[in-house]
Design an enzyme around this catalytic site. Structure first.
Site, short mmCIF file in Angstrom:
data_model
loop_
_atom_site.label_atom_id
_atom_site.label_comp_id
_atom_site.label_asym_id
_atom_site.label_seq_id
_atom_site.Cartn_x
_atom_site.Cartn_y
_atom_site.Cartn_z
N ASP A 173 17.17 -22.73 41.78
CA ASP A 173 18.52 -23.28 41.79
C ASP A 173 19.27 -22.88 40.53
O ASP A 173 18.68 -22.75 39.45
CB ASP A 173 18.42 -24.81 41.89
CG ASP A 173 19.73 -25.44 42.36
OD1 ASP A 173 20.63 -24.69 42.79
OD2 ASP A 173 19.84 -26.67 42.30
N GLY A 174 20.58 -22.72 40.68
CA GLY A 174 21.44 -22.48 39.52
C GLY A 174 22.06 -21.10 39.46
O GLY A 174 22.75 -20.78 38.48
N ASN A 175 21.88 -20.30 40.49
CA ASN A 175 22.47 -18.95 40.47
C ASN A 175 24.00 -18.99 40.43
O ASN A 175 24.63 -18.22 39.70
CB ASN A 175 22.08 -18.16 41.74
CG ASN A 175 20.60 -17.92 41.83
OD1 ASN A 175 19.89 -17.96 40.84
ND2 ASN A 175 20.12 -17.68 43.04
N SER A 178 17.72 -22.24 52.52
CA SER A 178 17.30 -23.43 53.27
C SER A 178 18.09 -23.51 54.57
O SER A 178 19.11 -22.82 54.73
CB SER A 178 17.57 -24.69 52.43
OG SER A 178 18.96 -24.92 52.34
N THR A 179 17.63 -24.35 55.50
CA THR A 179 18.38 -24.53 56.76
C THR A 179 19.80 -24.99 56.44
O THR A 179 20.75 -24.58 57.09
CB THR A 179 17.67 -25.55 57.68
OG1 THR A 179 17.29 -26.69 56.91
CG2 THR A 179 16.42 -24.98 58.31
N GLU A 180 19.93 -25.81 55.39
CA GLU A 180 21.26 -26.33 55.02
C GLU A 180 22.13 -25.22 54.38
O GLU A 180 23.34 -25.20 54.58
CB GLU A 180 21.12 -27.50 54.03
CG GLU A 180 20.55 -28.78 54.63
CD GLU A 180 19.03 -28.73 54.89
OE1 GLU A 180 18.33 -27.91 54.26
OE2 GLU A 180 18.55 -29.50 55.75
N ASN A 181 21.49 -24.30 53.66
CA ASN A 181 22.24 -23.20 53.03
C ASN A 181 22.97 -22.36 54.07
O ASN A 181 23.92 -21.65 53.76
CB ASN A 181 21.34 -22.26 52.24
CG ASN A 181 20.77 -22.86 50.96
OD1 ASN A 181 19.74 -22.40 50.47
ND2 ASN A 181 21.44 -23.86 50.41
N ARG A 216 26.71 -22.21 54.32
CA ARG A 216 27.54 -21.66 53.23
C ARG A 216 28.51 -20.61 53.78
O ARG A 216 28.29 -20.09 54.87
CB ARG A 216 26.63 -21.04 52.17
CG ARG A 216 25.86 -22.11 51.43
CD ARG A 216 25.37 -21.64 50.09
NE ARG A 216 24.75 -22.76 49.40
CZ ARG A 216 24.23 -22.69 48.19
NH1 ARG A 216 24.26 -21.56 47.52
NH2 ARG A 216 23.70 -23.75 47.63
N GLU A 242 2.12 -31.26 41.91
CA GLU A 242 2.73 -31.68 40.65
C GLU A 242 4.15 -31.12 40.64
O GLU A 242 4.37 -29.97 41.05
CB GLU A 242 1.94 -31.13 39.46
CG GLU A 242 0.54 -31.65 39.36
CD GLU A 242 0.49 -33.17 39.11
OE1 GLU A 242 1.38 -33.69 38.43
OE2 GLU A 242 -0.44 -33.81 39.63
C1 FPP Z 1 20.42 -21.82 44.97
O1 FPP Z 1 21.26 -21.69 43.85
C2 FPP Z 1 19.91 -20.51 45.34
C3 FPP Z 1 20.01 -19.96 46.58
C4 FPP Z 1 20.68 -20.63 47.70
C5 FPP Z 1 19.51 -18.59 46.87
C6 FPP Z 1 18.35 -18.11 46.05
C7 FPP Z 1 18.15 -16.68 46.25
C8 FPP Z 1 17.71 -15.81 45.30
C9 FPP Z 1 17.30 -16.23 43.96
C10 FPP Z 1 17.57 -14.37 45.62
C11 FPP Z 1 16.24 -14.19 46.26
C12 FPP Z 1 15.76 -12.88 46.55
C13 FPP Z 1 15.89 -12.18 47.70
C14 FPP Z 1 15.09 -10.99 47.95
C15 FPP Z 1 16.86 -12.55 48.72
P1 FPP Z 1 22.82 -21.97 43.94
O2 FPP Z 1 23.52 -20.68 44.11
O3 FPP Z 1 23.08 -23.01 44.97
O4 FPP Z 1 23.15 -22.47 42.52
P2 FPP Z 1 24.23 -23.54 42.06
O5 FPP Z 1 23.60 -24.86 42.31
O6 FPP Z 1 24.40 -23.23 40.62
O7 FPP Z 1 25.48 -23.30 42.86
#
Ligand code: FPP
Length: 228
Positions: free
Chosen positions: A15-17, A60-63, A66, A195
């Site tokens: 989380d946090g991208n 996730s199913t919820e994602n 988006r 854990e």
């Molecule tokens: C949640 O962070 C992250 C996701 C919904 C996607 C995660 C996906 C990756 C890290 C890429 C994975 C690799 C491949 C090969 C597809 P968010 O974007 O909801 O963060 P936020 O809470 O800061 O908005």
């Protein structure tokens, strides 16, 4: 550190991208791309540390609700990973597995994911498990419906074999980056005795030292599995 205290299976909620990208005045897709690069490094390091399974929550199913633009960006990352980056993973003797309902993804992505699993080396010492359109509630409901179709009462072993994670040991450690402290429908059945480790670090900044810190913390926990 005691080698026996290395988690066999780590679950990772990345989380946090989006926030990481926002801080840089960049679109969310930029954050997901940085997240993918972080994930690749974490998988290499986990393997080096003796971890055998790493399950990454990629969608996730919820994602799936988006905006289409963000989903298309994620599908683009799947294409990139499964066309290119996966070769390095194979070369290291590791393989991949996918859990979740991928039938809703674009056809070419579904094919790439299926090939990714098919071409994985057998008996690999490390498996990177992608949770894609995955949700624990859907997984459990699916297993219950399969059980009803079978028409017989099941014991735990038989029920477990109906889950996406059939054959995979339960996660020992679940890590969530990005500051929230919840499971968000991730491996809820399998996490019964996992854990939990939470960190404020945003996923693209979650590097090798951060993983070491989580494993170190795990190694100090006393796991009793309900016993005294
Ligand atoms: C949640 O962070 C992250 C996701 C919904 C996607 C995660 C996906 C990756 C890290 C890429 C994975 C690799 C491949 C090969 C597809 P968010 O974007 O909801 O963060 P936020 O809470 O800061 O908005």
């Amino acid at each position: 550190m005691d080698k026996n205290k290395t988690p066999l299976h780590i679950g990772l909620i990345m989380d946090g991208n989006g926030r990481w990208a926002k801080k840089r005045l960049m679109p969310r897709s930029y954050g997901h791309n940085a997240g993918m690069n972080a994930m690749i490094k974490i998988a290499e390091h986990a393997k080096m540390r003796g971890v055998k399974y790493l399950t990454v929550y990629t969608l996730s199913t919820e994602n799936l609700n988006r905006p289409q633009e963000e989903l298309d960006g994620l599908y683009g990352l799947f294409r990139k990973y499964f066309n290119k980056n996966i070769q390095k993973l194979y070369k290291s003797g590791a393989g991949v597995k996918v859990i979740g309902d991928i039938s809703v993804l674009p056809d070419d992505v579904q094919n790439l994911l299926a090939d990714g699993e098919k071409n994985s080396p057998e008996n690999s010492g490390f498996t990177l498990i992608f949770a894609i359109n995955y949700g624990a509630r859907s997984e459990i409901l699916r297993a219950v419906n399969l059980a009803i179709e079978k028409g017989e009462k099941l014991d735990k072993g038989a029920f477990d074999s109906l889950l996406y994670t059939d054959g995979i040991p339960d996660p020992d450690l679940i890590i969530r980056t990005g500051g929230e402290m919840r499971l968000s429908n991730f491996l809820m059945y399998q996490a019964a005795y996992a854990e939990l480790y939470f960190t404020d670090v945003l996923f693209p900044d979650f590097g090798k030292a951060e993983l070491d810190k989580a494993i170190e913390e795990y190694s100090k926990r006393e796991r009793r599995f309900g016993k005294i």
